[in-house]
Scaffold this motif. Structure first.
Motif, PDB file in Angstrom:
ATOM      1  N   GLY A 112      37.042  36.247  23.369  1.00 32.49           N
ATOM      2  CA  GLY A 112      36.602  37.621  23.643  1.00 32.49           C
ATOM      3  C   GLY A 112      37.007  38.588  22.555  1.00 32.49           C
ATOM      4  O   GLY A 112      37.030  39.807  22.790  1.00 32.49           O
ATOM      5  N   LEU A 113      37.342  38.062  21.383  1.00 29.97           N
ATOM      6  CA  LEU A 113      37.748  38.889  20.235  1.00 29.97           C
ATOM      7  C   LEU A 113      38.980  39.733  20.553  1.00 29.97           C
ATOM      8  O   LEU A 113      39.117  40.874  20.104  1.00 29.97           O
ATOM      9  CB  LEU A 113      36.594  39.789  19.773  1.00 29.97           C
ATOM     10  N   ILE A 114      39.859  39.171  21.359  1.00 34.75           N
ATOM     11  CA  ILE A 114      41.138  39.761  21.764  1.00 34.75           C
ATOM     12  C   ILE A 114      40.922  41.001  22.631  1.00 34.75           C
ATOM     13  O   ILE A 114      41.361  41.043  23.793  1.00 34.75           O
ATOM     14  CB  ILE A 114      42.028  40.099  20.554  1.00 34.75           C
ATOM     15  N   VAL A 115      40.259  42.015  22.101  1.00 34.35           N
ATOM     16  CA  VAL A 115      40.087  43.283  22.825  1.00 34.35           C
ATOM     17  C   VAL A 115      39.361  43.080  24.147  1.00 34.35           C
ATOM     18  O   VAL A 115      39.778  43.599  25.196  1.00 34.35           O
ATOM     19  CB  VAL A 115      39.317  44.298  21.953  1.00 34.35           C
ATOM     20  N   PHE A 116      38.274  42.310  24.128  1.00 38.47           N
ATOM     21  CA  PHE A 116      37.485  42.095  25.337  1.00 38.47           C
ATOM     22  C   PHE A 116      37.789  40.744  25.999  1.00 38.47           C
ATOM     23  O   PHE A 116      37.160  40.405  27.001  1.00 38.47           O
ATOM     24  CB  PHE A 116      35.992  42.176  25.009  1.00 38.47           C
ATOM     25  N   GLY A 117      38.733  40.021  25.448  1.00 36.56           N
ATOM     26  CA  GLY A 117      39.075  38.721  26.014  1.00 36.56           C
ATOM     27  C   GLY A 117      40.389  38.690  26.748  1.00 36.56           C
ATOM     28  O   GLY A 117      40.591  37.878  27.650  1.00 36.56           O
ATOM     29  N   PHE A 118      41.304  39.594  26.385  1.00 38.32           N
ATOM     30  CA  PHE A 118      42.655  39.558  26.957  1.00 38.32           C
ATOM     31  C   PHE A 118      42.658  39.747  28.469  1.00 38.32           C
ATOM     32  O   PHE A 118      43.279  38.967  29.197  1.00 38.32           O
ATOM     33  CB  PHE A 118      43.531  40.624  26.290  1.00 38.32           C
ATOM     34  N   PHE A 119      41.969  40.773  28.948  1.00 35.51           N
ATOM     35  CA  PHE A 119      42.030  41.092  30.379  1.00 35.51           C
ATOM     36  C   PHE A 119      41.313  40.058  31.252  1.00 35.51           C
ATOM     37  O   PHE A 119      41.869  39.624  32.266  1.00 35.51           O
ATOM     38  CB  PHE A 119      41.503  42.501  30.620  1.00 35.51           C
ATOM     39  N   PRO A 120      40.089  39.622  30.913  1.00 32.01           N
ATOM     40  CA  PRO A 120      39.470  38.565  31.732  1.00 32.01           C
ATOM     41  C   PRO A 120      40.223  37.236  31.641  1.00 32.01           C
ATOM     42  O   PRO A 120      40.279  36.489  32.618  1.00 32.01           O
ATOM     43  CB  PRO A 120      38.050  38.445  31.163  1.00 32.01           C
ATOM     44  N   ALA A 121      40.813  36.940  30.478  1.00 24.65           N
ATOM     45  CA  ALA A 121      41.601  35.712  30.355  1.00 24.65           C
ATOM     46  C   ALA A 121      42.855  35.787  31.214  1.00 24.65           C
ATOM     47  O   ALA A 121      43.259  34.794  31.833  1.00 24.65           O
ATOM     48  CB  ALA A 121      41.972  35.468  28.889  1.00 24.65           C
ATOM     49  N   PHE A 154      40.256  23.787  34.145  1.00 24.65           N
ATOM     50  CA  PHE A 154      39.353  24.409  33.175  1.00 24.65           C
ATOM     51  C   PHE A 154      38.161  25.073  33.872  1.00 24.65           C
ATOM     52  O   PHE A 154      37.799  26.209  33.553  1.00 24.65           O
ATOM     53  CB  PHE A 154      38.845  23.377  32.172  1.00 24.65           C
ATOM     54  N   LYS A 155      37.551  24.372  34.813  1.00 21.60           N
ATOM     55  CA  LYS A 155      36.393  24.912  35.518  1.00 21.60           C
ATOM     56  C   LYS A 155      36.766  26.161  36.303  1.00 21.60           C
ATOM     57  O   LYS A 155      36.021  27.151  36.311  1.00 21.60           O
ATOM     58  CB  LYS A 155      35.811  23.854  36.460  1.00 21.60           C
ATOM     59  N   THR A 156      37.918  26.121  36.974  1.00 22.62           N
ATOM     60  CA  THR A 156      38.383  27.275  37.743  1.00 22.62           C
ATOM     61  C   THR A 156      38.641  28.457  36.824  1.00 22.62           C
ATOM     62  O   THR A 156      38.266  29.601  37.133  1.00 22.62           O
ATOM     63  CB  THR A 156      39.669  26.926  38.513  1.00 22.62           C
ATOM     64  N   PHE A 157      39.259  28.191  35.690  1.00 22.07           N
ATOM     65  CA  PHE A 157      39.549  29.242  34.714  1.00 22.07           C
ATOM     66  C   PHE A 157      38.256  29.853  34.188  1.00 22.07           C
ATOM     67  O   PHE A 157      38.095  31.076  34.161  1.00 22.07           O
ATOM     68  CB  PHE A 157      40.365  28.651  33.557  1.00 22.07           C
ATOM     69  N   LEU A 158      37.327  29.011  33.777  1.00 18.35           N
ATOM     70  CA  LEU A 158      36.069  29.481  33.189  1.00 18.35           C
ATOM     71  C   LEU A 158      35.245  30.279  34.197  1.00 18.35           C
ATOM     72  O   LEU A 158      34.674  31.323  33.859  1.00 18.35           O
ATOM     73  CB  LEU A 158      35.256  28.292  32.677  1.00 18.35           C
ATOM     74  N   THR A 159      35.190  29.792  35.435  1.00 16.39           N
ATOM     75  CA  THR A 159      34.436  30.493  36.486  1.00 16.39           C
ATOM     76  C   THR A 159      34.987  31.890  36.710  1.00 16.39           C
ATOM     77  O   THR A 159      34.235  32.871  36.799  1.00 16.39           O
ATOM     78  CB  THR A 159      34.479  29.693  37.799  1.00 16.39           C
ATOM     79  N   SER A 160      36.305  32.001  36.818  1.00 16.62           N
ATOM     80  CA  SER A 160      36.936  33.298  37.031  1.00 16.62           C
ATOM     81  C   SER A 160      36.759  34.201  35.818  1.00 16.62           C
ATOM     82  O   SER A 160      36.529  35.408  35.955  1.00 16.62           O
ATOM     83  CB  SER A 160      38.430  33.115  37.328  1.00 16.62           C
ATOM     84  N   TYR A 161      36.852  33.622  34.627  1.00 14.23           N
ATOM     85  CA  TYR A 161      36.692  34.389  33.386  1.00 14.23           C
ATOM     86  C   TYR A 161      35.321  35.068  33.348  1.00 14.23           C
ATOM     87  O   TYR A 161      35.203  36.257  33.032  1.00 14.23           O
ATOM     88  CB  TYR A 161      36.859  33.454  32.198  1.00 14.23           C
ATOM     89  N   LYS A 162      34.288  34.303  33.687  1.00  5.51           N
ATOM     90  CA  LYS A 162      32.933  34.847  33.678  1.00  5.51           C
ATOM     91  C   LYS A 162      32.729  35.853  34.813  1.00  5.51           C
ATOM     92  O   LYS A 162      32.135  36.919  34.620  1.00  5.51           O
ATOM     93  CB  LYS A 162      31.915  33.718  33.806  1.00  5.51           C
ATOM     94  N   LYS A 163      33.220  35.506  35.991  1.00  2.00           N
ATOM     95  CA  LYS A 163      32.995  36.331  37.181  1.00  2.00           C
ATOM     96  C   LYS A 163      33.672  37.693  37.075  1.00  2.00           C
ATOM     97  O   LYS A 163      33.100  38.721  37.459  1.00  2.00           O
ATOM     98  CB  LYS A 163      33.508  35.583  38.414  1.00  2.00           C
TER      99      LYS A 163
END
Length: 211
Positions: free
Chosen positions: A34-43, A64-73
């Motif tokens: 997420g380029l750090i700025v837009f990736g930190f909070f969803p991660a 991994f699947k649980t992490f990715l699903t939550s990241y997108k959601k």
């Protein structure tokens, strides 16, 4: 039987260590995605979502699947709340710095402002656990976080003590930083928050959380 118990205990501890290290790796990677700025909070939200399930006994989840699903959601809401958190926190810190260096009557508001800033930091510990656990709207999540912080000081104190202890552990053993710098604090925060959430659900607070 005692040996079996010890072996089982070591196995569970080892499993937790591996999963926390793995989640920490995902947290770092998706923050960079997420380029750090837009990736930190969803991660961070995704990391808490995985750890929440592990704490609640769902140890067989696909991490991994649980992490990715939550990241997108939660990508949008976590970034919005994260930006609000950062802006408000920066404004409070900036004002606090100015008042601290000022002279005259304005210095009288330093300690009240310091208490507001401290309360804001404590409230922020609950922002993302509330999003993960209750899936509320943005401003409702902020409101609920403040209510929980006020009504459950024991969980808040546990968070503070845990984070301080982790900080000293990390600076004492710097090799732990790239492996557990995010996941262990997230574990402490989520575990403490879940204690507060369970009390709310059991006692049915007079001011219920709105989902």
């Amino acid at each position: 039987m005692q040996m079996n118990g010890l072996v089982g205990g070591f196995y569970k501890i080892s499993e937790w260590i591996m999963k926390l290290a793995y989640v920490n790796l995902l947290w770092i990677l998706f923050t960079l995605v997420g380029l750090i700025v837009f990736g930190f909070f969803p991660a961070t939200t995704a990391m808490l979502a995985v750890i929440r399930k592990l704490i609640m006994g769902e140890t067989d989840i696909p991490v991994f699947k649980t992490f990715l699903t939550s990241y997108k959601k939660e990508f949008k809401i976590s970034n919005v709340i994260g930006i609000i958190m950062f802006v408000v926190g920066y404004i409070l810190y900036f004002d606090l710095s100015i008042v601290r260096e000022a002279n005259g009557l304005i210095r009288l508001i330093y300690f009240p402002l310091l208490m507001i800033f401290f309360g804001y930091v404590l409230t922020s510990f609950y922002f993302f656990p509330v999003i993960v656990h209750y899936e509320t709207k943005i401003f409702q999540a902020i409101k609920n976080s403040f209510i929980i912080m006020i009504l459950h000081p024991l969980s808040t104190i546990m968070m503070v003590i845990g984070i301080v202890a982790i900080y000293f552990l990390m600076i004492t053993i710097p090799g732990l930083i790239p492996i557990f710098c995010g996941s262990i604090p997230a574990f402490v925060i989520m575990w403490s928050a879940l204690l507060a959430f369970s009390k709310i659900e059991k006692k049915q607070e007079a001011i219920p959380l709105q989902k």
